[in-house]
Design a protein around this motif. Structure first.
Motif, PDB file in Angstrom:
ATOM      1  N   ARG A 116       0.820  -1.212   0.000  1.00 41.80           N
ATOM      2  CA  ARG A 116       0.000   0.000   0.000  1.00 41.80           C
ATOM      3  C   ARG A 116       0.857   1.268   0.000  1.00 41.80           C
ATOM      4  O   ARG A 116       0.355   2.339  -0.331  1.00 41.80           O
ATOM      5  CB  ARG A 116      -0.951  -0.004   1.204  1.00 41.80           C
ATOM      6  N   GLY A 117       2.094   1.148   0.417  1.00 48.46           N
ATOM      7  CA  GLY A 117       2.977   2.300   0.408  1.00 48.46           C
ATOM      8  C   GLY A 117       4.386   1.894   0.044  1.00 48.46           C
ATOM      9  O   GLY A 117       4.935   0.956   0.614  1.00 48.46           O
ATOM     10  N   LEU A 118       5.004   2.599  -0.926  1.00 42.23           N
ATOM     11  CA  LEU A 118       6.378   2.319  -1.346  1.00 42.23           C
ATOM     12  C   LEU A 118       7.111   3.645  -1.491  1.00 42.23           C
ATOM     13  O   LEU A 118       6.703   4.509  -2.272  1.00 42.23           O
ATOM     14  CB  LEU A 118       6.401   1.548  -2.671  1.00 42.23           C
ATOM     15  N   ASN A 119       8.197   3.807  -0.725  1.00 41.13           N
ATOM     16  CA  ASN A 119       8.967   5.050  -0.746  1.00 41.13           C
ATOM     17  C   ASN A 119      10.427   4.728  -1.045  1.00 41.13           C
ATOM     18  O   ASN A 119      11.127   4.116  -0.232  1.00 41.13           O
ATOM     19  CB  ASN A 119       8.864   5.765   0.597  1.00 41.13           C
ATOM     20  N   LEU A 120      10.885   5.128  -2.230  1.00 42.20           N
ATOM     21  CA  LEU A 120      12.274   4.927  -2.660  1.00 42.20           C
ATOM     22  C   LEU A 120      12.966   6.269  -2.877  1.00 42.20           C
ATOM     23  O   LEU A 120      14.015   6.333  -3.530  1.00 42.20           O
ATOM     24  CB  LEU A 120      12.307   4.109  -3.956  1.00 42.20           C
ATOM     25  N   SER A 121      12.412   7.330  -2.336  1.00 38.46           N
ATOM     26  CA  SER A 121      12.907   8.687  -2.612  1.00 38.46           C
ATOM     27  C   SER A 121      14.266   8.943  -1.964  1.00 38.46           C
ATOM     28  O   SER A 121      14.714   8.208  -1.077  1.00 38.46           O
ATOM     29  CB  SER A 121      11.895   9.720  -2.114  1.00 38.46           C
ATOM     30  N   HIS A 122      14.920  10.025  -2.428  1.00 42.29           N
ATOM     31  CA  HIS A 122      16.197  10.479  -1.867  1.00 42.29           C
ATOM     32  C   HIS A 122      17.241   9.370  -1.880  1.00 42.29           C
ATOM     33  O   HIS A 122      17.867   9.043  -0.863  1.00 42.29           O
ATOM     34  CB  HIS A 122      16.005  11.018  -0.438  1.00 42.29           C
ATOM     35  N   ASN A 123      17.415   8.754  -3.055  1.00 38.84           N
ATOM     36  CA  ASN A 123      18.476   7.790  -3.296  1.00 38.84           C
ATOM     37  C   ASN A 123      19.158   8.155  -4.619  1.00 38.84           C
ATOM     38  O   ASN A 123      19.031   9.305  -5.091  1.00 38.84           O
ATOM     39  CB  ASN A 123      17.922   6.361  -3.326  1.00 38.84           C
ATOM     40  N   ASN A 124      19.849   7.208  -5.198  1.00 38.12           N
ATOM     41  CA  ASN A 124      20.538   7.463  -6.464  1.00 38.12           C
ATOM     42  C   ASN A 124      20.119   6.450  -7.527  1.00 38.12           C
ATOM     43  O   ASN A 124      20.948   5.962  -8.308  1.00 38.12           O
ATOM     44  CB  ASN A 124      22.061   7.406  -6.262  1.00 38.12           C
ATOM     45  N   PHE A 125      18.835   6.104  -7.547  1.00 39.20           N
ATOM     46  CA  PHE A 125      18.343   5.147  -8.538  1.00 39.20           C
ATOM     47  C   PHE A 125      18.407   5.768  -9.936  1.00 39.20           C
ATOM     48  O   PHE A 125      18.175   6.979 -10.120  1.00 39.20           O
ATOM     49  CB  PHE A 125      16.908   4.733  -8.230  1.00 39.20           C
ATOM     50  N   THR A 126      18.688   4.915 -10.899  1.00 41.52           N
ATOM     51  CA  THR A 126      18.742   5.339 -12.301  1.00 41.52           C
ATOM     52  C   THR A 126      17.815   4.459 -13.128  1.00 41.52           C
ATOM     53  O   THR A 126      17.223   3.495 -12.627  1.00 41.52           O
ATOM     54  CB  THR A 126      20.176   5.236 -12.830  1.00 41.52           C
ATOM     55  N   GLY A 127      17.703   4.792 -14.394  1.00 43.10           N
ATOM     56  CA  GLY A 127      16.861   4.014 -15.289  1.00 43.10           C
ATOM     57  C   GLY A 127      15.413   4.450 -15.233  1.00 43.10           C
ATOM     58  O   GLY A 127      15.049   5.435 -14.584  1.00 43.10           O
ATOM     59  N   PRO A 128      14.544   3.719 -15.923  1.00 45.47           N
ATOM     60  CA  PRO A 128      13.133   4.114 -16.017  1.00 45.47           C
ATOM     61  C   PRO A 128      12.317   3.665 -14.798  1.00 45.47           C
ATOM     62  O   PRO A 128      12.735   2.803 -14.028  1.00 45.47           O
ATOM     63  CB  PRO A 128      12.674   3.382 -17.280  1.00 45.47           C
ATOM     64  N   ILE A 129      11.164   4.272 -14.670  1.00 44.82           N
ATOM     65  CA  ILE A 129      10.170   3.787 -13.700  1.00 44.82           C
ATOM     66  C   ILE A 129       9.613   2.483 -14.252  1.00 44.82           C
ATOM     67  O   ILE A 129       9.126   2.449 -15.389  1.00 44.82           O
ATOM     68  CB  ILE A 129       9.046   4.807 -13.500  1.00 44.82           C
ATOM     69  N   PRO A 130       9.667   1.379 -13.516  1.00 40.51           N
ATOM     70  CA  PRO A 130       9.205   0.099 -14.051  1.00 40.51           C
ATOM     71  C   PRO A 130       7.731   0.161 -14.467  1.00 40.51           C
ATOM     72  O   PRO A 130       6.872   0.613 -13.692  1.00 40.51           O
ATOM     73  CB  PRO A 130       9.410  -0.873 -12.894  1.00 40.51           C
ATOM     74  N   THR A 131       7.443  -0.313 -15.660  1.00 40.17           N
ATOM     75  CA  THR A 131       6.044  -0.386 -16.104  1.00 40.17           C
ATOM     76  C   THR A 131       5.267  -1.403 -15.284  1.00 40.17           C
ATOM     77  O   THR A 131       4.029  -1.350 -15.226  1.00 40.17           O
ATOM     78  CB  THR A 131       5.983  -0.758 -17.587  1.00 40.17           C
TER      79      THR A 131
END
Length: 852
Positions: free
Chosen positions: A781-796
């Protein structure tokens, strides 16, 4: 007990009653009892008298010499079908064979020599059917009472031939035996029946009309409690005019009580209509002619108003017990208390809890009119205004529950003199003000006192602290102030449960040397206590709930914590505790551990709590360093794991993927780095009821004991009433979890906590792509991946997150466009993708995207 023989008992020339139950006696040891010829009652239950695969007539052959024996109990002795060894006891009137290995067909001709047998108990065996000699000829002509309860193997469709075997039986008990509704159609041939008990027999469908049950004209007591019977009560039931006891509770019956044949059953003394779908006129005028009625139970039905012009009526009965617990009111807020109550003068117990009668004043007249009233339960009954009491004392009142109302002002000063023998007093969740009356400490029988969730102020009366009878005290969530030590040390020494949380109490909790500990639950959270945690705390090995959170305690958590081997709930969060966390591998019962928002340091290299039951581990907002250790993966029940705002470093621990019970994970605001492992998508994140731990107590109110015995009802005397002990649960400790989602921090508890599933990995140093497999977390119900260094696209694949409400991917280095497939996620309330390198067109403004 092991004995070589009982021959010496023969010297006791007047011995008539002998109880040898639940020992380790065998047949050869007991054979010497044959010399005790004076015996009239012998209890051998719970001994293994019958051993080996083959039982012969030699077993208990010595019993035949006890010619005066009238009562014999062979329950749970591993007897099998051969009953011939009992045939010589011609004086026997009562035979109990409950809980043995009797199976298949039972042939009563083996007991035909028991010509005086009146009571036979064959309960809890594997009997499939009962047969008599030559099919239908009954030899036990004096048999009046037969128990076949818990006969799970009995043929559900009982044949008429089997019923004919029981033609002389007056009292038949088949409770907890699965039966077909056809039994009620054919049982009419048992015309001698006076008592029929069929509770929890899996009976369904409607009661048969004009056959079977309706022809039992001699029936005095009928118990159909706990089945799935439905529809209206057939009119022919009105033929049972001898009925004194009727329990049809826990079914699905419908219809207005005023139009049922119950109005004709004027001999009724006891009636339970509880937990059905009846419409019950609030006047209860349907029972106007029931002059013998003493117990009326109508819990969990629908109350309906009388038509306009209805006149108040004066009943012919004087009830002793009346219960309307948890009723539904058709015209919400427009009904008043049943008027017939104004004419009652012999009530012993009244329960009107969880019924909304509109704004009701405290019914002091009930106490004034019924001087023998013992229990008055008015919890959540919409009572408003001050607690106005009659000036006349009620010395019999032992239970008063007026919690969850809107009662205002102070507790009357003459309260204790009016109710000097109170044992249970519940006044929580009202609007009571002023000080706690000093006299409450002088109520010598008071065992449970709950004044929580009011607006009481001032100090806790010293007299209350000296009470010798109190074992449960809850003063939570008031505005009580002052110091509790040293004058209240007795509270910590004698109570089983003490709740002082949510007040303004202050000072140190001093060390002292208690004589003995009785505390099982101790909560002083959300006050102004300071100093070190007291040393005596760690000697209280029976403690189950310990909550010292939201105070100003300082210093280390002592190793003595490991002494609390019965601990289930621990909360020391929001203090100033420092040092390392003790490693307590022997705390095998602990379920929830909260140590957040302290100054705890060190590493987690040593296992803190290794047990298979731990559900919650919250170490958020401390100064813990190092890596997240492997031993976490040995906690199979771990569902809530919170390490937010520490100094953890290293890569994401792959072993967390093995925690199949995990549903809330918060590793935010640490120094974790590297890639997110693809195995994270293996987590099920399913809702779990274990997360919402609720500490609660139940105290039983023995409602019927004295009343039912006085009424002389056999049903109660033989098996106890269906509602003889009503439990009233009280919630006192509820698991709470703080979690950030939707851009804010929330506290979750109860059912909401059970459903919450979320992962927060924000404010770390994670790199690489977001694993597409995270789209398989269908329960999240909640997913927070903010304030990191992820690259690439948002997964479809995120379009498969059909439950997600909050998705935060902001402050990363993501590129490409926002997947248009996300418009398929209809549950999404908050989406943040700010501060990335995204480009391209926005998704269509449809579904949830149309609200952003």
């Amino acid at each position: 007990m092991v004995c070589s023989g009982f021959g010496k008992l023969s010297k006791l020339r007047h011995l008539e009653n002998l109880d040898l139950s639940y020992n380790r006696l065998n047949d050869s040891t007991l054979s010497s009892l044959s010399k005790v010829s004076t015996l009239k009652s012998l209890n051998l239950s719970g001994n293994v008298l019958f051993t080996g695969p083959h039982q012969t007539n030699a077993h208990l052959k010595w019993l035949s010499k006890l010619g005066n024996l009238e009562t014999l109990d062979l329950s749970e002795t591993k007897m099998k079908n051969n009953l011939l060894h009992l045939g010589g006891l011609s004086s026997l009137t009562t035979l109990k064979l409950e809980g043995n290995h009797l199976e298949g067909r039972i042939h009563l001709q083996e007991l035909c020599n028991l010509t005086n047998l009146k009571i036979l108990d064959l309960s809890d065996n594997r009997i499939e059917s009962i047969r008599s000699f030559h099919g239908n000829i009954l030899c036990l002509r004096k048999l009046k009472t037969l128990y076949l309860t818990e006969s799970y193997y009995l043929n559900e469709t009982v044949a008429i031939q089997e019923l004919q075997v029981l033609s002389n039986v007056e009292n038949l008990f088949l409770d907890f035996t699965p039966l077909d509704i056809s039994l009620l159609k054919s049982i009419g041939i048992l015309t001698s029946l006076k008592i029929l008990s069929l509770s929890y027999c899996d009976l369904n469908d409607s009661l048969p009309a004009h056959q079977g049950l309706c022809y039992l004209n001699n029936l005095e007591e009928l118990n159909l409690n706990g089945n799935a019977l439905s529809g209206a009560i057939p009119s022919c039931l009105g033929n049972l005019t001898s009925l004194r006891y009727l329990d049809i509770s826990n079914n699905r019956f419908t219809g207005n009580i005023a139009s049922t044949p119950l109005t004709n059953l004027t001999m009724l003394q006891f009636i339970s209509l509880s937990k059905n779908q009846f419409q019950v006129p609030v006047s209860f005028n349907s029972f106007a002619n029931h002059s013998h009625l003493e117990v009326l139970l109508a819990d969990e039905n629908k109350l309906v108003a009388e038509p306009i012009g209805f006149h108040i009526w004066r009943p012919k009965f004087q009830l002793k017990i009346f219960s309307l617990f948890n009723c539904t009111i058709e015209e919400h807020g427009t009904l008043r208390l049943p008027n017939f109550l104004y004419f009652q003068h012999d009530l012993r117990s009244v329960d009107l809890s969880l019924c909304n009668f509109g704004e009701l004043r405290f019914p002091h007249w009930l106490l004034q009119n019924n001087t023998r009233l013992e229990k008055l339960i008015l919890k959540d009954s919409s009572i408003v205004g001050p607690l106005s009491l009659s000036p006349h004392p009620n010395s019999k009142l032992s239970v008063l529950d007026i919690s969850n109302n809107k009662i205002q002002d102070e507790i009357p000063r003459n309260f204790c003199s009016l109710f000097p023998h109170l044992q249970y007093l519940f006044m929580s969740q009202n609007a009571l003000t002023a000080n706690i009356p000093l006299c409450l400490g002088g109520l010598r029988r008071l065992g449970m006192l709950d004044l929580s969730h009011n607006s009481l102020f001032g100090e806790i009366p010293e007299e209350l602290g000296m009470s010798l009878s109190l074992f449960y005290l809850r003063l939570s969530n008031n505005s009580l102030s002052g110091k509790i030590f040293p004058k209240f040390y007795h509270l910590f020494n004698s109570l089983a449960a003490l709740y002082l949380d949510g007040n303004k109490l202050e000072g140190k909790i001093l060390d002292f040397s208690p004589i003995s500990f009785k505390n099982l639950e101790l909560d002083v959270s959300d006050n102004h206590f300071y100093g070190k945690l007291p040393r005596w705390l760690w000697n209280n090995t029976e403690l189950e709930i310990l909550d010292f959170s939201k105070n100003h305690f300082e210093g280390p958590i002592p190793m003595g914590l490991c002494n609390l081997v019965n601990l289930e709930f621990l909360d020391l969060s929001l203090n100033h505790l420092s040092g390392t966390i003790p490693s307590c591998s022997n705390l095998q019962r602990v379920l929830h551990v909260h140590l957040a928002k302290n100054k705890l340091g060190g590493t987690l290299s040593d296992a803190l709590f290794i047990n298979s039951s731990l559900v919650t581990l919250d170490l958020s907002e401390n100064n813990i360093t190092g890596r997240i250790p492997d031993w976490i993966s040995t906690l199979p029940a771990l569902s809530v794991f919170l390490l937010k705002a520490n100094q953890f470093e290293g890569e994401f621990p792959v072993h967390l993927c093995r925690l199949q019970s995990l549903s809330i994970l918060d590793l935010s605001q640490n120094k974790l780095s590297g890639h997110i492992p693809s195995c994270l998508s293996n987590l099920t994140l399913k809702p779990r009821s274990e997360k919402s731990y609720t500490g609660s107590s139940e105290f039983g109110l023995l409602l019927f004991d004295e009343v039912m015995v006085d009424m002389g009802l056999m049903m109660y005397n033989l098996i106890g009433g269906s509602e003889d002990d009503k439990d009233y649960p009280f919630t006192f400790q509820e698991e709470e979890v703080e979690f950030s989602t939707k851009g804010a921090r929330y506290t979750y508890k109860g059912n909401i906590l059970e459903l919450l599933s979320a992962i927060d990995l924000s404010c770390n140093q994670f790199t690489g792509i977001i694993p597409p497999g995270l789209g398989n977390l269908s329960e999240i119900r909640g997913l927070n991946l903010s304030h990191n260094n992820f690259t690439g696209p948002i997964p479809t694949t995120f379009s498969k997150l059909k439950q997600i409400e909050s998705l935060d991917l902001s402050y990363n280095n993501l590129n490409g466009r926002i997947p248009p497939q996300l418009t398929e996620v209809t549950t999404l309330e908050v989406l943040s993708v700010a501060h990335n390198n995204l480009s391209g067109p926005l998704p269509d403004r449809k579904n949830q995207f149309g609200t952003f």
